[in-house]
Design an enzyme around this catalytic site. Structure first.
Site, PDB file in Angstrom:
ATOM      1  N   LYS A 119       0.837  -1.209   0.000  1.00  0.00           N
ATOM      2  CA  LYS A 119       0.000   0.000   0.000  1.00  0.00           C
ATOM      3  C   LYS A 119       0.871   1.258   0.000  1.00  0.00           C
ATOM      4  O   LYS A 119       0.648   2.185  -0.792  1.00  0.00           O
ATOM      5  CB  LYS A 119      -0.919   0.004   1.219  1.00  0.00           C
ATOM      6  CG  LYS A 119      -1.700   1.302   1.396  1.00  0.00           C
ATOM      7  CD  LYS A 119      -2.349   1.375   2.756  1.00  0.00           C
ATOM      8  CE  LYS A 119      -2.847   2.770   3.053  1.00  0.00           C
ATOM      9  NZ  LYS A 119      -3.333   2.913   4.436  1.00  0.00           N
ATOM     10  N   ASP A 138      -6.908   1.891   1.147  1.00  0.00           N
ATOM     11  CA  ASP A 138      -6.927   2.196   2.577  1.00  0.00           C
ATOM     12  C   ASP A 138      -8.284   1.788   3.125  1.00  0.00           C
ATOM     13  O   ASP A 138      -9.057   1.100   2.451  1.00  0.00           O
ATOM     14  CB  ASP A 138      -6.629   3.686   2.814  1.00  0.00           C
ATOM     15  CG  ASP A 138      -7.823   4.583   2.496  1.00  0.00           C
ATOM     16  OD1 ASP A 138      -8.735   4.141   1.754  1.00  0.00           O
ATOM     17  OD2 ASP A 138      -7.852   5.723   3.005  1.00  0.00           O
TER      18      ASP A 138
END
Length: 211
Positions: A119, A138
């Site tokens: 991420k 997220d």
């Protein structure tokens, strides 16, 4: 679904024309540091902390040499400050040892840095280098993607794979920013404003009650 996703992207772009990365940064190193700090913390809080951090430790060389206790003191308010300080120092040491202090621009290199996952790497690749390895997932992106039926998974990497398949690559970076804005302003966790949602007609509201 491909036809609907294009409609969703178009509506979101029209609804949030100013959507962009909210972490204030001047270069890839600052963005990498800020993204690590953003774990379990708001971007607003990170932006309050980083000016002092970058003033004292503006690059990987100086952050790598910084005493961990001093880093902890500066970033204390972001939460999990001991682990984050350790990650920042270790990541900086890796950059100095392997990349002459510069942030690499490839996924396989970024994820080898200590404290950096997929991420975080996607945030840096997309926003600092303009070549994302995939959609950044997220909590907002994962939650709303499930709500819209774009993915059934809770694991962020599995959600990313689902989104990468259906979202045009040119929209990988902006899609995350759009969903994050949507999650902050309208599709708020636990109290979504469905009556004013621009995606209401396209949203099956999957799992809404269980959120």
């Amino acid at each position: 679904m491909p036809q609907d996703i294009l409609k969703i992207i178009k509506i979101l772009k029209r609804s949030y024309p100013e959507a962009k990365c909210s972490l204030v940064h001047q270069n890839p190193f600052q963005l990498l540091v800020s993204t690590i700090l953003s774990a379990q913390c708001t971007d607003k809080k990170v932006n309050e902390v980083t000016p002092k951090l970058f003033a004292k430790y503006p690059d990987a060389q100086r952050l790598a040499k910084a005493p961990q206790e001093r880093i902890e003191k500066i970033i204390h308010s972001t939460g999990f400050y001991r682990q984050k300080a350790k990650s920042l120092k270790s990541m900086s040491e890796d950059l100095v040892a392997n990349y002459d202090g510069c942030v690499p621009s490839k996924m396989e290199q970024l994820v080898k840095l200590r404290g950096v996952g997929r991420k975080t790497a996607n945030v840096v690749l997309g926003n600092a280098f303009g070549k994302p390895g995939g959609v950044v997932v997220d909590t907002h992106v994962g939650r709303i993607s499930r709500l819209l039926g774009l993915s059934k998974h809770k694991d962020s990497e599995k959600v990313e794979k689902d989104l990468n398949k259906i979202i045009p690559k040119k929209d990988w970076v902006i899609f995350s920013h759009l969903l994050i804005e949507h999650g902050r302003q309208v599709c708020i966790s636990g109290r979504p404003k469905c009556s004013v949602c621009p995606l209401e007609s396209l949203c099956p509201k999957l799992g809404l009650r269980s959120q």
